[in-house]
Design a protein around this motif. Structure first.
Motif, PDB file in Angstrom:
ATOM      1  N   UNK A   1     -30.262 -23.437  -7.602  1.00 44.93           N
ATOM      2  CA  UNK A   1     -31.260 -22.558  -8.208  1.00 44.93           C
ATOM      3  C   UNK A   1     -31.300 -22.721  -9.727  1.00 44.93           C
ATOM      4  N   UNK A   2     -32.305 -22.099 -10.350  1.00 45.99           N
ATOM      5  CA  UNK A   2     -32.357 -22.107 -11.812  1.00 45.99           C
ATOM      6  C   UNK A   2     -31.286 -21.182 -12.400  1.00 45.99           C
ATOM      7  N   UNK A   3     -30.759 -20.248 -11.608  1.00 44.14           N
ATOM      8  CA  UNK A   3     -29.592 -19.475 -12.064  1.00 44.14           C
ATOM      9  C   UNK A   3     -28.409 -20.416 -12.286  1.00 44.14           C
ATOM     10  N   UNK A   4     -28.211 -21.320 -11.339  1.00 43.75           N
ATOM     11  CA  UNK A   4     -27.133 -22.300 -11.472  1.00 43.75           C
ATOM     12  C   UNK A   4     -27.398 -23.219 -12.659  1.00 43.75           C
ATOM     13  N   UNK A   5     -28.662 -23.567 -12.884  1.00 40.95           N
ATOM     14  CA  UNK A   5     -29.010 -24.370 -14.064  1.00 40.95           C
ATOM     15  C   UNK A   5     -28.582 -23.664 -15.337  1.00 40.95           C
ATOM     16  N   UNK A   6     -28.884 -22.359 -15.436  1.00 37.72           N
ATOM     17  CA  UNK A   6     -28.518 -21.593 -16.631  1.00 37.72           C
ATOM     18  C   UNK A   6     -27.006 -21.598 -16.831  1.00 37.72           C
ATOM     19  N   UNK A   7     -26.258 -21.403 -15.747  1.00 38.91           N
ATOM     20  CA  UNK A   7     -24.797 -21.388 -15.841  1.00 38.91           C
ATOM     21  C   UNK A   7     -24.255 -22.761 -16.245  1.00 38.91           C
ATOM     22  N   UNK A   8     -24.799 -23.804 -15.648  1.00 44.15           N
ATOM     23  CA  UNK A   8     -24.348 -25.164 -15.946  1.00 44.15           C
ATOM     24  C   UNK A   8     -24.663 -25.559 -17.385  1.00 44.15           C
ATOM     25  N   UNK A   9     -25.883 -25.306 -17.819  1.00 44.07           N
ATOM     26  CA  UNK A   9     -26.262 -25.665 -19.190  1.00 44.07           C
ATOM     27  C   UNK A   9     -25.494 -24.821 -20.210  1.00 44.07           C
ATOM     28  N   UNK A  10     -25.248 -23.563 -19.882  1.00 38.93           N
ATOM     29  CA  UNK A  10     -24.470 -22.708 -20.791  1.00 38.93           C
ATOM     30  C   UNK A  10     -23.076 -23.294 -21.003  1.00 38.93           C
ATOM     31  N   UNK A  11     -22.464 -23.764 -19.913  1.00 38.39           N
ATOM     32  CA  UNK A  11     -21.144 -24.383 -20.032  1.00 38.39           C
ATOM     33  C   UNK A  11     -21.221 -25.681 -20.838  1.00 38.39           C
TER      34      UNK A  11
END
Length: 241
Positions: free
Chosen positions: A141-151
C-alpha cells in the motif's frame, strides 16, 4: 519566531482527501488548500516529502475483488497515484514552491526515477519531493510506501492527514457514538487492536525503525503547520508510550 519541532517530515495524504465532497477525482479547491498548508510548513524551513494515495481514482483491492488480476489492479492504482502527484506538484508550483515528483515506476517524460540520494538532495535544497507509484511493487500500500521512504530519507515523523476523522478512535466514530479517541498509542496496540491506522506491513516497518506517526485532520486549515510546530492535535503513534 516560530520554531518547528521537526526538520524533515513525510506527509501522507489519502487519495480521498483530494476528492473533497465529490468523493471521486481531484477537487481543485481542496488540492490548492492542501498545497497552501504545505507552503506554510516549507516557509518554516521544514523539509517536506509527500506520499499520495490513489483511492480517489482507483483502488487495487477493489479492482481485484471485481475479478481483475491483483497485481494488475495494484499497478493501475500506482498510476493513479502518479496522476495525483502531478496535480499536487502543479498546485505547489503555482504557489512558488519548487517541487519534484519521483516515481517508483519508470516514466521519464513526466517524473524523475526514485533515487534516494537525489531525493535527499532535493529536500536539502528546499524542494518538496512527492513520491509517486507506491513502492513500485504490487501487494504493497501507499502506507507502506510512506513508512519505507521515511526510513530511507531519515524523516523524523510521518504526518498522516485524514479528511474524515481527527485522530485514531477505538471504533468508527460515525457508526459508534461510544468510540473513544486515543491521544497516544504504540504500534503494538495498533496491531493488536486492529485499529486500521495503517496496514500491518507499514505499522511493523515504522515500529522496527522507530518512526513516529501523527494522525490528524486535514480539513481544518493550518493543521499541518500546527503539528509541525508541536501542538498536540490528533493521535501520536510510536514505538512505546
Amino acid at each position: 519566531m516560530e520554531r518547528p519541532l521537526y526538520k524533515r517530515v513525510i506527509l501522507k495524504l489519502s487519495g480521498e482527501a483530494l476528492a473533497g465532497q465529490q468523493g471521486f477525482g481531484i477537487e481543485s479547491d481542496i488540492i490548492s488548500s492542501i498545497a497552501l498548508q504545505v507552503k506554510d510548513v516549507v516557509d518554516l524551513g521544514v523539509e517536506v516529502a509527500i506520499v499520495v494515495g490513489g483511492g480517489n481514482i482507483w483502488r487495487g483491492i477493489a479492482g481485484s475483488a471485481k475479478g481483475i488480476d491483483r497485481a494488475t489492479a495494484d499497478y493501475m492504482g500506482m498510476l493513479a497515484t502518479v496522476m495525483n502527484s502531478l496535480a499536487m506538484q502543479d498546485a505547489l508550483e503555482n504557489m512558488g514552491v519548487p517541487t519534484r515528483v519521483q516515481s517508483s515506476i519508470s516514466m521519464q517524460q513526466v517524473a524523475e526515477p526514485y533515487i534516494r540520494r537525489r531525493a535527499i538532495r532535493h529536500l536539502e535544497k528546499g524542494r518538496v519531493v512527492i513520491f509517486a507509484a507506491g513502492t513500485g511493487n504490487p501487494y504493497f500500500s501507499t502506507d507502506t510506501t510512506a513508512a519505507l521512504r521515511a526510513a530511507e530519507i531519515e524523516a523524523e515523523v510521518i504526518l498522516m492527514a485524514k479528511n474524515k476523522v481527527d485522530g485514531v478512535y477505538s471504533a468508527d466514530p460515525f457508526k459508534d457514538e461510544t468510540a473513544e479517541k486515543y491521544e497516544t498509542l504504540t504500534y503494538l496496540e495498533v496491531l493488536n487492536k486492529n485499529l486500521g491506522v495503517m496496514d500491518s506491513t507499514a505499522s511493523s516497518l515504522c515500529m522496527d525503525n522507530n518512526i513516529p506517526l501523527i494522525v490528524f485532520s486535514i480539513t481544518e486549515n493550518g493543521n499541518i503547520k500546527r503539528v509541525v510546530l508541536g501542538e498536540k492535535i490528533g493521535t501520536i503513534v510510536k514505538g512505546s508510550v
